[in-house]
Design an enzyme around this catalytic site. Structure first.
Site, PDB file in Angstrom:
ATOM      1  N   LYS A  61      14.487 -17.754   0.581  1.00 44.88           N
ATOM      2  CA  LYS A  61      15.034 -17.996   1.922  1.00 44.88           C
ATOM      3  C   LYS A  61      14.251 -17.314   3.042  1.00 44.88           C
ATOM      4  CE  LYS A  61      18.798 -20.520   1.199  1.00 44.88           C
ATOM      5  NZ  LYS A  61      19.057 -21.803   1.875  1.00 44.88           N
ATOM      6  N   SER A 311      14.855 -19.863  -7.970  1.00 51.61           N
ATOM      7  CA  SER A 311      14.915 -19.722  -6.515  1.00 51.61           C
ATOM      8  C   SER A 311      15.450 -18.391  -6.021  1.00 51.61           C
ATOM      9  CB  SER A 311      15.757 -20.854  -5.913  1.00 51.61           C
ATOM     10  OG  SER A 311      17.067 -20.840  -6.465  1.00 51.61           O
TER      11      SER A 311
END
Length: 409
Positions: A61, A311
């Site tokens: 992110k 992720s």
């Protein structure tokens, strides 16, 4: 600089992602690509893990948040930024803002895990706890933006964010030029869309497979309808991909460039998280383990070499504990049993002795003497056992029945 406005977002191109990569130099890490022998054997072709769980802030992110905030005009930076998130996006915005000298306010749900709240504050954001669910938190952040003039930083529905996330795809092509399949978790779709823009421009033959949790799979019905649709309910342990509606901007890209979106069960997510920890020695959150879950579910359907994108690794310790136990049960290595015994001295010790002979490790024991379902001379024992796999579980059950114990359904 801002690469594209939402109105012409589908014009996002490779040069935008390359520009983001230059801006992220010295900010985001080029995360390692680790081989997995176990998954390679299972798939029958090389499998590599792209370790964004080792990125700064513990997830990808930071990439998109930094590019979005770096592209703000001076007057927008002066007004500060605001975001809403239960974890990964919050930390990405907080660190990106601090690095760029921009004031940040992050709204988080009241029940957000304490380690994530603490990390967001330590990265420099002012944290405000509001709402029981993310939708309420999101509404509060947007109201704050309207009232103060702060710029709302969306976690996935903006071209700059997608360009930043697309740098993961460029790194994959640099680290594994022969890749044939990339598997990536999908929530709102920002990461999958960014990877698709970068990879398909350079290697249109590479197959990109998105993965969603079955209890929060907004993309399959949306792709079928040809437009983003909202889910009425969401139920998954994978908070990082627990999104009820695709973003308008990433949806257009995923619809055109992502080859397939699959779903995985909670059992498969748990088993994948356990595998990452045991076999790869990597701490990965359930959302980050979703590509591995897809590989475990249908290994024969992936052409290799395969790159699975892990992720994120920001998992709450309490959730990790529950998920690992769930994963062990799903893998047949954790067995729960209820047995009826005669209430006499030494009965429990005799049962535990039987289990010792069977080489089943007793993790927990519950002992109930009174209940409407019990006879006058009966007790019920609830056992949590660590076993060696499905075959051992069956052997334990059979041996207990052969020894005269009544196993309660």
């Amino acid at each position: 600089m801002s690469f594209r406005t939402p109105e012409n977002a589908r014009s996002l191109i490779l040069d935008d992602v390359r520009g983001a990569q230059k801006m992220l130099s010295g900010v985001a890490r080029c995360t390692p690509l680790e081989g997995s022998r176990h998954l390679t054997r299972l798939v029958g072709a090389p499998v590599h893990l792209k370790c964004e769980n080792l990125q700064r802030t513990g997830s990808f992110k930071l990439r998109g948040a930094y590019i979005r905030i770096a592209g703000l005009r001076p007057e927008e930076r002066a007004a500060g930024v605001v975001a809403a998130s239960a974890g990964n996006h919050a930390q990405g915005v907080a660190l990106a803002s601090s690095l760029l000298g921009v004031r940040s306010t992050v709204f988080m749900p009241v029940g957000a895990p304490l380690p994530k709240v603490a990390a967001t504050r330590e990265y420099g954001a002012e944290v405000r706890l509001h709402g029981q669910v993310v939708d309420e938190t999101l509404a509060a952040a947007q109201e704050y933006a309207r009232d103060t003039g702060a710029v709302f930083i969306h976690p996935f529905d903006h071209p700059d964010v997608i360009a930043g996330q697309g740098t993961v795809g460029l790194e994959i092509l640099e680290q594994c030029p022969e890749v044939r399949t990339i598997v990536v978790g999908v929530g709102g779709g920002g990461l999958a869309a960014g990877i698709a823009v970068a990879v398909k421009a350079l290697r249109p033959d590479v197959r990109i497979v998105g993965v969603q949790a079955a209890g929060a799979a907004c993309y399959p019905p949306s792709l079928a309808a040809g437009r983003p649709v909202s889910l009425a309910a969401l139920q998954t342990m994978a908070d990082g991909i627990k999104v009820g509606r695709p973003g308008d901007v990433p949806f257009a890209i995923v619809d055109e460039l992502v080859d397939e979106v699959r779903t995985v069960s909670e059992d498969e997510l748990s088993s994948a998280l356990l595998l990452c920890l045991e076999r790869a020695k990597l701490v990965v959150e359930p959302a980050g383990a979703s590509p591995v879950a897809a590989l475990l579910s249908r290994p024969e359907s992936f052409a290799g070499p395969v790159v699975a994108v892990l992720s994120g690794g920001n998992v709450d310790p309490l959730l990790m504990q529950r998920t690992l136990r769930h994963g062990m049960a799903a893998a047949g290595r954790y067995l729960s049993l209820r047995l009826r015994l005669t209430d006499r001295p030494g009965a429990l010790a005799q049962l535990l002795g039987t289990l010792s002979v069977l080489d089943a490790n007793v993790v927990d024991v519950g002992h109930t003497r009174a209940g409407p379902q019990l006879g006058l001379t009966e007790v019920e024992v609830e056992l949590q056992l660590e076993t060696k796999g499905p075959k051992h579980c069956a052997e334990v059950r059979e041996a207990l029945r052969d020894a005269g114990y009544a196993v309660v359904p």
